[in-house]
Scaffold this active site. Structure first.
Site, PDB file in Angstrom:
ATOM      1  N   HIS A   1      -1.760   8.639  -0.258  1.00  0.00           N
ATOM      2  CA  HIS A   1      -1.622   9.850   0.564  1.00  0.00           C
ATOM      3  C   HIS A   1      -1.187  10.934  -0.415  1.00  0.00           C
ATOM      4  O   HIS A   1      -0.086  10.888  -0.959  1.00  0.00           O
ATOM      5  CB  HIS A   1      -0.577   9.660   1.660  1.00  0.00           C
ATOM      6  CG  HIS A   1      -0.419  10.873   2.523  1.00  0.00           C
ATOM      7  ND1 HIS A   1      -0.790  10.899   3.845  1.00  0.00           N
ATOM      8  CD2 HIS A   1       0.046  12.118   2.241  1.00  0.00           C
ATOM      9  CE1 HIS A   1      -0.558  12.100   4.350  1.00  0.00           C
ATOM     10  NE2 HIS A   1      -0.039  12.863   3.390  1.00  0.00           N
TER      11      HIS A   1
ATOM     12  N   ASP B   1      -8.413   7.316  10.271  1.00  0.00           N
ATOM     13  CA  ASP B   1      -6.971   7.568  10.180  1.00  0.00           C
ATOM     14  C   ASP B   1      -6.344   7.558  11.578  1.00  0.00           C
ATOM     15  O   ASP B   1      -5.474   8.372  11.885  1.00  0.00           O
ATOM     16  CB  ASP B   1      -6.681   8.891   9.455  1.00  0.00           C
ATOM     17  CG  ASP B   1      -5.229   8.993   8.987  1.00  0.00           C
ATOM     18  OD1 ASP B   1      -4.462   8.027   9.184  1.00  0.00           O
ATOM     19  OD2 ASP B   1      -4.870  10.049   8.444  1.00  0.00           O
TER      20      ASP B   1
ATOM     21  N   PHE C   1      -1.938   1.045  13.428  1.00  0.00           N
ATOM     22  CA  PHE C   1      -1.842   0.391  14.733  1.00  0.00           C
ATOM     23  C   PHE C   1      -0.402   0.139  15.184  1.00  0.00           C
ATOM     24  O   PHE C   1      -0.175  -0.527  16.210  1.00  0.00           O
ATOM     25  CB  PHE C   1      -2.678  -0.892  14.770  1.00  0.00           C
ATOM     26  CG  PHE C   1      -4.171  -0.640  14.900  1.00  0.00           C
ATOM     27  CD1 PHE C   1      -4.660   0.611  15.246  1.00  0.00           C
ATOM     28  CD2 PHE C   1      -5.083  -1.661  14.691  1.00  0.00           C
ATOM     29  CE1 PHE C   1      -6.034   0.849  15.378  1.00  0.00           C
ATOM     30  CE2 PHE C   1      -6.462  -1.441  14.826  1.00  0.00           C
ATOM     31  CZ  PHE C   1      -6.935  -0.183  15.163  1.00  0.00           C
ATOM     32  N   ARG C   2       0.565   0.662  14.426  1.00  0.00           N
ATOM     33  CA  ARG C   2       1.980   0.688  14.878  1.00  0.00           C
ATOM     34  C   ARG C   2       2.543  -0.685  15.190  1.00  0.00           C
ATOM     35  O   ARG C   2       3.469  -0.799  16.022  1.00  0.00           O
ATOM     36  CB  ARG C   2       2.130   1.564  16.130  1.00  0.00           C
ATOM     37  CG  ARG C   2       1.472   2.925  16.073  1.00  0.00           C
ATOM     38  CD  ARG C   2       2.104   3.793  15.036  1.00  0.00           C
ATOM     39  NE  ARG C   2       1.596   5.170  15.085  1.00  0.00           N
ATOM     40  CZ  ARG C   2       1.439   5.934  14.019  1.00  0.00           C
ATOM     41  NH1 ARG C   2       1.732   5.477  12.797  1.00  0.00           N
ATOM     42  NH2 ARG C   2       1.007   7.167  14.128  1.00  0.00           N
TER      43      ARG C   2
ATOM     44  N   HIS D   1      -8.110  10.477   2.708  1.00  0.00           N
ATOM     45  CA  HIS D   1      -8.311  11.726   3.463  1.00  0.00           C
ATOM     46  C   HIS D   1      -8.308  12.987   2.613  1.00  0.00           C
ATOM     47  O   HIS D   1      -7.484  13.887   2.799  1.00  0.00           O
ATOM     48  CB  HIS D   1      -7.333  11.847   4.641  1.00  0.00           C
ATOM     49  CG  HIS D   1      -5.922  11.370   4.423  1.00  0.00           C
ATOM     50  ND1 HIS D   1      -5.174  11.708   3.323  1.00  0.00           N
ATOM     51  CD2 HIS D   1      -5.116  10.598   5.191  1.00  0.00           C
ATOM     52  CE1 HIS D   1      -3.982  11.153   3.425  1.00  0.00           C
ATOM     53  NE2 HIS D   1      -3.923  10.474   4.546  1.00  0.00           N
TER      54      HIS D   1
ATOM     55  N   ASN E   1       2.958   1.844   7.380  1.00  0.00           N
ATOM     56  CA  ASN E   1       4.129   2.645   7.816  1.00  0.00           C
ATOM     57  C   ASN E   1       4.518   2.301   9.251  1.00  0.00           C
ATOM     58  O   ASN E   1       4.566   3.147  10.136  1.00  0.00           O
ATOM     59  CB  ASN E   1       3.858   4.147   7.653  1.00  0.00           C
ATOM     60  CG  ASN E   1       2.629   4.627   8.412  1.00  0.00           C
ATOM     61  OD1 ASN E   1       1.698   3.857   8.655  1.00  0.00           O
ATOM     62  ND2 ASN E   1       2.620   5.886   8.794  1.00  0.00           N
TER      63      ASN E   1
ATOM     64  N   HIS F   1       0.274   8.676  18.735  1.00  0.00           N
ATOM     65  CA  HIS F   1       1.648   9.077  19.068  1.00  0.00           C
ATOM     66  C   HIS F   1       1.676   9.352  20.570  1.00  0.00           C
ATOM     67  O   HIS F   1       0.637   9.668  21.167  1.00  0.00           O
ATOM     68  CB  HIS F   1       2.044  10.357  18.323  1.00  0.00           C
ATOM     69  CG  HIS F   1       2.133  10.205  16.837  1.00  0.00           C
ATOM     70  ND1 HIS F   1       3.234   9.678  16.208  1.00  0.00           N
ATOM     71  CD2 HIS F   1       1.255  10.513  15.857  1.00  0.00           C
ATOM     72  CE1 HIS F   1       3.038   9.676  14.902  1.00  0.00           C
ATOM     73  NE2 HIS F   1       1.836  10.173  14.652  1.00  0.00           N
TER      74      HIS F   1
ATOM     75  N   HIS G   1      -8.978   2.694   7.465  1.00  0.00           N
ATOM     76  CA  HIS G   1      -7.718   3.445   7.507  1.00  0.00           C
ATOM     77  C   HIS G   1      -7.298   3.688   8.954  1.00  0.00           C
ATOM     78  O   HIS G   1      -7.757   4.633   9.592  1.00  0.00           O
ATOM     79  CB  HIS G   1      -7.928   4.782   6.771  1.00  0.00           C
ATOM     80  CG  HIS G   1      -6.699   5.628   6.637  1.00  0.00           C
ATOM     81  ND1 HIS G   1      -6.638   6.677   5.734  1.00  0.00           N
ATOM     82  CD2 HIS G   1      -5.509   5.618   7.281  1.00  0.00           C
ATOM     83  CE1 HIS G   1      -5.452   7.262   5.836  1.00  0.00           C
ATOM     84  NE2 HIS G   1      -4.756   6.651   6.774  1.00  0.00           N
TER      85      HIS G   1
HETATM   86  O1  DOR Z   1      -1.154  12.586  10.332  1.00  0.00           O
HETATM   87  C1  DOR Z   1      -0.777  11.528   9.868  1.00  0.00           C
HETATM   88  N1  DOR Z   1      -0.312  10.541  10.651  1.00  0.00           N
HETATM   89  N2  DOR Z   1      -0.821  11.351   8.550  1.00  0.00           N
HETATM   90  C2  DOR Z   1      -0.242  10.293   7.967  1.00  0.00           C
HETATM   91  O2  DOR Z   1      -0.210  10.245   6.764  1.00  0.00           O
HETATM   92  C3  DOR Z   1       0.418   9.251   8.766  1.00  0.00           C
HETATM   93  C4  DOR Z   1      -0.093   9.244  10.145  1.00  0.00           C
HETATM   94  C5  DOR Z   1       0.805   8.468  11.076  1.00  0.00           C
HETATM   95  O3  DOR Z   1       1.135   7.325  10.754  1.00  0.00           O
HETATM   96  O4  DOR Z   1       1.172   8.992  12.118  1.00  0.00           O
HETATM   97 ZN    ZN Z   2      -3.165   7.557   7.584  1.00  0.00          ZN
END
Ligand code: DOR
Ligand code: ZN
Length: 440
Positions: free
Chosen positions: A181, A306, A65-66, A235, A96, A310, A62
């Protein structure tokens, strides 16, 4: 009889086989494990791992990697570099991104982006949307797809199916385990106006409270039961969910995050501010203790980071406009080894939840255990090494870790991917050789 020859021989390590830890050598041929007992006269280059512990390649099932979309914060290259520096040999990347991985075109783009850019092997999730629901049965069969992912509550990005009818339609499209999720969007929306911009970061755990998590998890498991579809609750973070899911083992499996085992509210919010904000939130001691109990009694199937990078600017905005998500792929194993050193969990339970568990649960082929015929993926660790985790050592482009400054005991010193040393002594070696993994 002539002595056997191997492409490489791992000599002198304490090796974690599925049936226990054994002092044995390993012979490797064409990227696979060829033998577990290697005669002294066998031919082939020897990697001396005396004094070290050889684990099956650790899997982080999980990460975010954007890629595509936010190369300033992370790419497949930087994310997987962090993975192998942290002893991870396989990651499963979340959908996502921008654009989201939710169509045949974006899936093809994702698969094509891996050769030449990934330092470890890669599987990926496909995001469920209302529009693609009928196609999910086909999508989940495509090469490299770890699972379908449903955001039942809002988080980073705009993937979401929050209602029972929408979730049921997803569960009726296909047959593999679906990853969720699990936070109840209706409760999130209903309670949003109880909070104000600039409220303390600890309010994150009040807004996204335990009730929010158990409400969604109960709904998802009820739908899984009525449709007969297995689900994986990502999670899991509350005592209520661990108790509930312990009684639904046939239908639902459990992922726990290193952060939910390690960071404790309210202290973490006071210390880290926005760098403690993630979904589902970091919670107080009772929930952390429940996560440990579930890990140690076998309820937990998989442990993940996870990893959700950012920018610093996005993390430092006032709550609730700060971004949710913490980095972690590079520190996942060091932090968990430190828990082993502190006696909180056994190394064999760790291997079960971080290699065998994800391989079994997702149906990953030829990985997750040290046995003849399996991929020669190894995470070779020094259980006694004392090291400090530091922002400056992070491969992540965002340049921070919530564990900055923490001393740990236990460190990955060699990462081997299909017979090649890809990391040694905190340096990546060669060129990115990661490939798409396959699933049964
Ligand atoms: O804290 C989180 N960040 N939870 C998520 O479900 C997505 C993730 C993200 O992609 O930043
Ligand atoms: Zn996640």
């Amino acid at each position: 009889m002539t002595a056997p020859a191997y492409d490489a021989i791992l000599r002198g390590g304490m090796v974690h086989l599925p049936w226990g830890a054994v002092a044995t050598d390993i012979g490797i041929t064409q990227g696979r494990i060829a033998a577990l007992a290697v005669p002294a006269q066998a031919a082939g280059p020897v990697l001396d791992v005396a004094g070290l512990t050889v684990l099956p390649g650790i899997i982080d099932p999980h990460v975010h990697f954007r890629d595509p979309g936010d190369g300033a914060v992370e790419t497949l290259e930087s994310g997987t570099r962090g993975a192998v520096l942290g002893g991870i040999t396989t990651i499963f990347d979340m959908p996502n991104t921008n654009p989201a991985i939710a169509s045949a075109d974006t899936m093809a783009l994702k698969a094509a982006s891996i050769p030449g850019r990934a330092w470890c092997d890669v599987g990926f999730y496909v995001g469920a949307t209302r529009a693609n629901t009928p196609d999910l049965a086909l999508f989940e069969q495509q090469p490299g797809v770890a699972a379908i992912k449903v955001f039942a509550g809002s988080s980073t990005g705009d993937l979401m199916i929050e209602d029972d009818a929408g979730i049921e339609a997803v569960l009726r499209s296909g047959h593999r385990r679906v990853a969720f999720h699990s936070e109840d969007e209706y409760r999130l929306q209903a309670r949003r106006n109880q909070f104000r911009l600039g409220d303390p970061y600890a309010c994150h755990a009040e807004w996204r409270d335990p009730e929010c998590a158990i409400l969604a998890t109960r709904r998802i498991v009820a739908l899984a039961t009525s449709t007969g579809r297995p689900v994986h609750i990502l999670h899991v973070s509350t005592a209520q969910e661990f108790a509930f899911l312990g009684a639904c083992r046939g239908q639902a499996s459990i992922e726990v995050l290193v952060n939910h085992l390690t960071q404790v509210a309210p202290e973490c919010y006071e210390r880290l501010g926005g760098y403690a904000v993630m979904n589902p939130p970091l919670r107080d001691r009772a929930h952390v203790d429940a996560a440990w109990a579930a890990l140690n009694d076998g309820r937990v199937d998989t442990i993940a980071s996870d990893h959700a990078p950012h920018s610093r600017a996005a993390k430092e905005r006032p709550w609730p406009s700060c971004a949710s998500g913490l980095t972690g792929v590079q520190t996942l194993l060091p932090i968990m080894l430190d828990h082993v050193a502190a006696g909180r969990v056994s190394l064999s339970r760790l291997v079960d939840a971080m290699a065998a568990g994800p391989a079994r649960l997702y149906g990953l082929r030829a990985k997750g255990r040290i046995a003849v015929g399996y991929d020669a993926d190894f995470t070779i660790v020094d259980l006694k090494a004392r090291r400090r985790i530091e922002n400056a050592a992070m491969a992540s482009r965002c340049g921070w870790t919530p564990f900055d400054g923490l001393m740990v005991t236990g460190w990955p010193v060699i990462t081997m991917l299909r017979g090649q040393v890809v990391m040694r002594d905190d340096a990546v070696l060669g060129t990115p050789q990661g490939a798409l993994v396959s699933f049964a």
